[in-house]
Design a protein around this motif. Structure first.
Motif, PDB file in Angstrom:
ATOM      1  N   LYS A 368       0.824  -1.201   0.000  1.00 39.69           N
ATOM      2  CA  LYS A 368       0.000   0.000   0.000  1.00 39.69           C
ATOM      3  C   LYS A 368       0.859   1.251   0.000  1.00 39.69           C
ATOM      4  O   LYS A 368       2.059   1.208   0.273  1.00 39.69           O
ATOM      5  CB  LYS A 368      -0.936   0.005   1.216  1.00 39.69           C
ATOM      6  N   THR A 478      -8.222   0.028   1.963  1.00 39.83           N
ATOM      7  CA  THR A 478      -7.981   1.423   2.306  1.00 39.83           C
ATOM      8  C   THR A 478      -8.199   1.623   3.794  1.00 39.83           C
ATOM      9  O   THR A 478      -8.943   0.865   4.439  1.00 39.83           O
ATOM     10  CB  THR A 478      -8.894   2.363   1.499  1.00 39.83           C
ATOM     11  N   ASN A 496      -4.353   5.541   3.496  1.00 36.78           N
ATOM     12  CA  ASN A 496      -3.600   4.677   2.601  1.00 36.78           C
ATOM     13  C   ASN A 496      -4.535   3.935   1.664  1.00 36.78           C
ATOM     14  O   ASN A 496      -5.735   3.812   1.913  1.00 36.78           O
ATOM     15  CB  ASN A 496      -2.684   3.711   3.361  1.00 36.78           C
ATOM     16  N   LEU A 497      -3.963   3.429   0.598  1.00 30.74           N
ATOM     17  CA  LEU A 497      -4.682   2.644  -0.397  1.00 30.74           C
ATOM     18  C   LEU A 497      -3.742   1.569  -0.911  1.00 30.74           C
ATOM     19  O   LEU A 497      -2.569   1.851  -1.196  1.00 30.74           O
ATOM     20  CB  LEU A 497      -5.149   3.521  -1.560  1.00 30.74           C
TER      21      LEU A 497
END
Length: 509
Positions: A368, A478, A496-497
């Protein structure tokens, strides 16, 4: 007529039970994969000597000709000890004959350190190699190029050399998580093979600085102690011999930023009905940062540990050894304690254990991109920090997991910043047609470098988020959270992703 009905009922019941039993044993699958160790000598700007850069990679074959995975690099020669990076790999392999192949790919990641001109830390590393297959391994060599493009000055063309070896693994679908399997049913399935042994340890270590060890300003240390937190994963080749990977980061004792990574082998002697183990280990790797002068960064790690069983598969471990450069320029005496988890997996046959049942446990790998809002610096202006992260989750129950994470800055003028943290998470059962899962987790551990204000390095990082299943084994992930440094000014919201890859493995009891 009654007899006919009775026979029919028996036949239908038997088919039903048989179908249930067949459905009860999940399909055993094999994922083709390979590990790689590579080396290159990178030309640095100004008057710095070349930096010897070595990496450890793990790649999954996506089909017969392409692969993707992750890798971590560290400096091992020159004067940039403590320079580390993390990134993702992607490439293609095309065989020209039974033995010769071409490998073309790219590595993208983040990192830096050791006062190198790494900018924000983001870099690319493409390569084109020619390889040759031997019976149990392959050798490769060719052209590569590295470019720290986010304000960095490191740009270099060079030869690279690599050693590859197959690291396939067996698994089943993640949806089988926590299913209990009868040993007699397993004997009639593809799982009736030899079990492999694996251990995972979370530990804290102290490095007592000795000898004439100096900081990067030339000042001699006066017996300071570096507090480290990290993890170790070991895979057993047979009953006694094993290979291991060990990663640690500093959280107290000196300015934050010290980190080391070791790859090695060891021998285990068990007694007291396998309740007590003595282990001798030797590792080689890279380390530095936090102002510690490790020259080029190449370190060795001899160690002796004793372990005592405390509950089922859990052991308490105590270790004593050294972390040092071969010429003792950097010399420390190490002492640590840890909690180690042993498991026999993906088979029901063992020379020293009689198994009674199996259970399917889950494993998740998450890549990520994080963004910290307004990350405080020690001296530089405050700005957002971006980093690439690898998180690994081990499901300890259907809705609870242990987590370990390492992260390296790749944008935001903090190329030397890195984290090594562990913790616990809780997740819901899948909802919305089995596509969506919500989770919350709390991680903590060591962080530092890149002028980010983390004090001596201890951070805590709670978050909550969601996952959306794309296909079997692959999900979008996410999260929103908060990171706080103990003793530093870092106190930021983050988002975050990423992408999650998960599967189940058979754990024997």
């Amino acid at each position: 007529m009654k007899k006919f009905i009775l026979v029919l009922v028996i036949l239908v019941s038997n088919q039903f039970v048989t179908a249930q039993n067949e459905a009860y044993i999940p399909e055993k699958k094999t994922q083709k994969a390979f590990g790689e160790i590579d080396f290159m000598s990178i030309n640095l700007p100004k008057l710095d000597p070349n930096m010897g850069f070595t990496g450890i990679h793990y790649n999954l074959f996506l089909n017969d000709w392409s692969y993707a995975g992750v890798g971590i690099y560290g400096a091992v020669s020159g004067n940039k000890g403590g320079f580390f990076t993390l990134g993702v790999n992607a490439g293609i392999k095309k065989y020209l004959s039974d033995k010769i192949f071409v490998d073309a790919g790219i590595h993208f990641g983040g990192g830096g350190g050791a006062a190198a001109p790494d900018g924000g830390g983001a870099f690319i590393l493409p390569h084109v190699n020619l390889g040759y297959n031997f019976e149990n391994f392959s050798v490769t060599s060719g052209w590569s190029y590295v470019n720290f493009f986010d304000g960095g000055e490191i740009k270099s063309h060079q030869l690279n050399f690599g050693l590859e070896f197959p690291l396939d693994f067996e698994y089943t679908d993640y949806e089988s998580l926590e299913r209990e399997l009868n040993i007699y049913d397993l004997k009639e399935s593809d799982w009736n093979t030899e079990a492999s042994k694996l251990s995972v340890m979370l530990h804290v270590n102290t490095l007592k600085i000795k000898g004439d060890t100096k900081d990067t300003n030339g000042n001699k240390y006066n017996g300071e102690t570096i507090g480290l937190a990290g993890f170790e994963v070991a895979s057993y080749l047979d009953k006694n011999w094993f290979g291991f990977v060990k990663v640690d980061g500093a959280f107290k004792g000196i300015k934050s930023g010290y980190m080391d990574v070791f790859l090695g082998a060891g021998y285990q002697l068990s007694f007291n009905k396998n309740r007590t183990n003595i282990l001798a280990k030797f590792g080689v790797g890279a380390g530095g940062g936090g102002g510690v002068d490790t020259k080029g960064g190449f370190l060795i790690y001899p160690d002796i540990s004793i372990e005592q069983k405390i509950f089922e598969d859990l052991y308490l471990s105590v270790n004593k050894g050294f972390v040092m450069s071969p010429d003792s320029h950097f010399l420390t005496s190490s002492f640590g304690v840890g909690i180690k988890y042993y498991t026999h997996k993906n088979g029901i046959i063992s020379d020293d254990i009689i198994f009674s049942e199996g259970k399917l446990k889950g494993l998740e790998f998450i890549i990520k991109q994080d963004m910290y809002f307004n990350a405080k610096r020690d001296t530089n202006p405050t700005e957002n920090l971006h980093q690439i992260s690898l998180q690994i989750n081990l499901d300890i129950a259907k809705n609870f997991y242990l987590a370990g994470q390492t992260s390296f800055a790749n944008f935001g003028n903090a190329g030397a910043y890195a984290e090594g943290i562990v913790g616990l998470g809780v997740k819901t059962n899948p909802i919305f047609n089995q596509t969506t899962t919500f989770f919350t987790q709390v991680l903590g551990g060591a962080a530092g470098g890149g002028n980010i204000s983390t004090g001596e390095g201890l951070i805590i990082k709670p978050s909550l988020g969601a996952e959306y299943k794309l296909i079997n084994g692959l999900s979008l992930r996410t999260a929103l959270g908060y990171v706080k440094a103990d003793g530093g000014e870092l106190s930021s919201l983050f988002v975050n992703l990423g992408i999650k890859y998960n599967f189940s493995f058979l754990k024997m009891n």
